[in-house]
Design a protein around this motif. Structure first.
Motif, PDB file in Angstrom:
ATOM      1  N   PRO A 123      -2.503  -5.019  -8.313  1.00  0.00           N
ATOM      2  CA  PRO A 123      -3.009  -6.518  -8.882  1.00  0.00           C
ATOM      3  C   PRO A 123      -1.975  -7.107  -7.725  1.00  0.00           C
ATOM      4  N   VAL A 124      -2.480  -8.261  -6.780  1.00  0.00           N
ATOM      5  CA  VAL A 124      -1.479  -9.242  -6.040  1.00  0.00           C
ATOM      6  C   VAL A 124      -2.096  -9.788  -6.647  1.00  0.00           C
ATOM      7  N   VAL A 125      -0.703 -11.302  -6.568  1.00  0.00           N
ATOM      8  CA  VAL A 125      -1.133 -12.623  -6.603  1.00  0.00           C
ATOM      9  C   VAL A 125      -0.573 -13.084  -5.770  1.00  0.00           C
ATOM     10  N   PRO A 126      -1.923 -13.796  -4.593  1.00  0.00           N
ATOM     11  CA  PRO A 126      -1.645 -14.292  -4.107  1.00  0.00           C
ATOM     12  C   PRO A 126      -0.021 -14.922  -4.367  1.00  0.00           C
ATOM     13  N   GLN A 127       0.710 -16.010  -2.956  1.00  0.00           N
ATOM     14  CA  GLN A 127       2.145 -16.474  -3.596  1.00  0.00           C
ATOM     15  C   GLN A 127       1.790 -18.054  -2.272  1.00  0.00           C
ATOM     16  N   ILE A 128       1.492 -19.559  -2.930  1.00  0.00           N
ATOM     17  CA  ILE A 128       1.874 -20.783  -1.923  1.00  0.00           C
ATOM     18  C   ILE A 128       2.833 -21.044  -2.088  1.00  0.00           C
ATOM     19  N   LEU A 129       2.972 -21.884  -1.125  1.00  0.00           N
ATOM     20  CA  LEU A 129       4.448 -22.555  -0.998  1.00  0.00           C
ATOM     21  C   LEU A 129       3.528 -24.048  -0.287  1.00  0.00           C
ATOM     22  N   ALA A 130       3.820 -24.958  -1.132  1.00  0.00           N
ATOM     23  CA  ALA A 130       3.693 -26.727  -0.643  1.00  0.00           C
ATOM     24  C   ALA A 130       4.233 -27.470  -1.548  1.00  0.00           C
ATOM     25  N   ASN A 131       4.064 -28.895  -0.496  1.00  0.00           N
ATOM     26  CA  ASN A 131       4.595 -29.725  -2.281  1.00  0.00           C
ATOM     27  C   ASN A 131       3.228 -30.692  -1.533  1.00  0.00           C
ATOM     28  N   ARG A 132       1.535 -30.415  -1.436  1.00  0.00           N
ATOM     29  CA  ARG A 132       0.842 -31.059  -1.602  1.00  0.00           C
ATOM     30  C   ARG A 132      -0.145 -30.057  -1.988  1.00  0.00           C
ATOM     31  N   GLN A 135       0.511  -0.801   0.096  1.00  0.00           N
ATOM     32  CA  GLN A 135      -0.031  -0.038   0.004  1.00  0.00           C
ATOM     33  C   GLN A 135       0.808   1.544   0.066  1.00  0.00           C
ATOM     34  N   VAL A 136       1.363   1.201   0.724  1.00  0.00           N
ATOM     35  CA  VAL A 136       2.791   2.288   1.312  1.00  0.00           C
ATOM     36  C   VAL A 136       3.537   2.147  -0.349  1.00  0.00           C
ATOM     37  N   HIS A 137       4.829   1.652  -0.972  1.00  0.00           N
ATOM     38  CA  HIS A 137       5.385   2.062  -2.187  1.00  0.00           C
ATOM     39  C   HIS A 137       4.219   2.279  -2.959  1.00  0.00           C
ATOM     40  N   ALA A 138       3.005   1.774  -3.156  1.00  0.00           N
ATOM     41  CA  ALA A 138       2.409   2.073  -4.099  1.00  0.00           C
ATOM     42  C   ALA A 138       1.581   3.306  -4.366  1.00  0.00           C
ATOM     43  N   ALA A 139       0.826   3.896  -3.480  1.00  0.00           N
ATOM     44  CA  ALA A 139       1.178   5.401  -2.432  1.00  0.00           C
ATOM     45  C   ALA A 139       2.007   6.673  -3.156  1.00  0.00           C
ATOM     46  N   LEU A 140       2.975   5.925  -2.828  1.00  0.00           N
ATOM     47  CA  LEU A 140       4.298   6.346  -2.621  1.00  0.00           C
ATOM     48  C   LEU A 140       4.905   7.281  -3.752  1.00  0.00           C
ATOM     49  N   PHE A 141       4.978   5.512  -4.934  1.00  0.00           N
ATOM     50  CA  PHE A 141       5.028   5.755  -5.844  1.00  0.00           C
ATOM     51  C   PHE A 141       5.263   5.036  -7.374  1.00  0.00           C
ATOM     52  N   GLY A 142       3.525   4.608  -7.044  1.00  0.00           N
ATOM     53  CA  GLY A 142       3.118   4.129  -8.592  1.00  0.00           C
ATOM     54  C   GLY A 142       2.620   3.166  -8.200  1.00  0.00           C
ATOM     55  N   ALA A 143       1.936   1.978  -8.175  1.00  0.00           N
ATOM     56  CA  ALA A 143       2.193   0.668  -8.328  1.00  0.00           C
ATOM     57  C   ALA A 143       2.759  -0.007  -9.811  1.00  0.00           C
ATOM     58  N   ALA A 144       3.529  -1.566  -9.061  1.00  0.00           N
ATOM     59  CA  ALA A 144       4.086  -2.596  -9.572  1.00  0.00           C
ATOM     60  C   ALA A 144       2.785  -2.826 -10.465  1.00  0.00           C
ATOM     61  N   ASP A 145       3.057  -2.959 -11.617  1.00  0.00           N
ATOM     62  CA  ASP A 145       1.827  -3.776 -12.321  1.00  0.00           C
ATOM     63  C   ASP A 145       1.491  -5.229 -11.959  1.00  0.00           C
ATOM     64  N   ARG A 146       2.127  -4.877 -10.996  1.00  0.00           N
ATOM     65  CA  ARG A 146       1.624  -7.263  -9.940  1.00  0.00           C
ATOM     66  C   ARG A 146       2.616  -6.823  -8.468  1.00  0.00           C
ATOM     67  N   TYR A 147       1.637  -6.962  -7.758  1.00  0.00           N
ATOM     68  CA  TYR A 147       2.957  -7.594  -6.793  1.00  0.00           C
ATOM     69  C   TYR A 147       2.525  -9.055  -6.115  1.00  0.00           C
TER      70      TYR A 147
END
Ligand SMILES: Cc1cc2nc3c(=O)[nH]c(=O)nc-3n(C[C@H](O)[C@H](O)[C@H](O)COP(=O)(O)O)c2cc1C
Length: 310
Positions: free
Chosen positions: A61-70, A19-31
């Motif tokens: 534009p947010v992409v959740p990352q998942i760590l799993a092996n099952r 939130q802080v990054h996007a508000a102050l410097f412009g959002a990345a194309d995806r986070y």
């Protein structure tokens, strides 16, 4: 248009930072979020729920990352994300930390090809209507492991293959295997994204002509994407505003000084690269046991802070 994605970084790129990054410097194309780690409880921790809560990620534009092996854990977490409106989730095949790889997760899967196949089979069978991207390294301890791994990955409809061309054993250091990345471009039809050691506009100019993911470079200079899009480098005052906004947010989130100090130390381990003559200040930051001591040191530092040369 060149696309720039913010890399997932545990302890650094959580929702407050986004939130802080996007508000102050412009959002990345995806986070990409730091990894969520579902397990047999089929319940996210409070911190993970906050990370993906729609109200904490509004208009980003947010992409959740998942760590799993099952597959069952990944599928459960992916559906939880989908039900909150996310159209893409990301599988972590890169985390090199011993506690993660010891459980055959993250980069640990790169030496377990049967388990990797089983995981990917399960995921792609169960989630036909969700974009699934993968973030990977190029092997465990030898670049010669990559062709067989890429053969596996090539068998699945991966929406984006993000490659950090280092081995697990290299963690984040040493030369990038550029030749391996170039070989990858020739040997996959999957959409590719390059990640690794993009710290300056010159590094980005020399990078492959693909979507690019930036991690430490964006922590070191949070205005890096703005500059790449033709804007100005952050002034010291803008970096102070960024620092102050993050510090205020972490104070709201955590009770007690210690966890906030921990977050701020992590921030400074990268942000210090934007400034000259930081040694005395960083010593004071490391020594600060209370937020009031920290605030005093930070105020004194910003009162005379000068940007580093590039
Ligand atoms: C402190 C730290 C935390 C990280 N956390 C994650 C993570 O949660 N998930 C992930 O896929 N990669 C993680 N990474 C790796 C970064 O996303 C990225 O791949 C790596 O830093 C290389 O890119 P860079 O050279 O642009 O920093 C982390 C890296 C660091 C240094």
């Amino acid at each position: 248009m060149q696309e720039y994605y913010a890399a997932p970084m545990e302890g650094l790129t959580g929702w407050r930072w986004r939130q802080v990054h996007a508000a102050l410097f412009g959002a990345a194309d995806r986070y990409y979020t730091p990894f969520l780690s579902p397990n047999a409880n089929f319940e996210f921790q409070t911190k993970e729920l906050q990370e993906i809560a729609p109200e904490n990620n509004q208009d980003l534009p947010v992409v959740p990352q998942i760590l799993a092996n099952r597959a069952e854990y990944f599928i459960w977490a992916a559906k939880e994300c989908q039900s909150r409106g996310y159209g893409e989730v990301n599988l972590n095949l890169g985390c090199p930390s011993g506690t993660v790889t010891g459980k055959n997760k993250g980069a640990g899967l790169l030496r377990e090809s049967d388990l990797l196949r089983e995981l990917l089979d399960g995921i792609f069978d169960a989630l036909p209507n969700l974009k699934i991207s993968v973030k990977t390294r190029i092997g465990w301890d030898d670049p010669a492991q990559w062709p067989a791994l890429l053969d596996i990955l090539n068998d699945y409809p991966i929406a984006l293959l993000i490659v950090h061309p280092r081995l697990r054993t290299e963690f984040y250091k040493g030369a990038i295997h550029r030749e391996v990345f170039a070989w990858t471009q020739e040997n996959t039809r999957l959409p590719l994204c390059y990640n690794g050691d993009l710290f300056t506009p010159a590094d980005v100019a020399a990078a492959p002509a693909l979507p690019l993911m930036l991690g430490r470079g964006l922590q070191h200079d949070p205005s890096l994407l703005r500059r790449l899009r033709g804007g100005e480098r952050a002034t010291a005052a803008q970096l102070q505003a960024y620092h102050d906004a993050l510090c205020a947010a972490y104070r709201r989130d955590y009770s007690g000084d210690t966890p906030v100090l921990h977050r701020m130390r992590e921030l400074w381990s990268y942000l210090s690269g934007s400034f000259r003559d930081t040694d005395a200040f960083l010593r004071a930051v490391r020594k600060a046991r209370t937020l009031s001591a920290y605030d005093q040191a930070a105020r004194a530092f910003f009162a005379q802070a000068r940007l580093s040369e590039e």
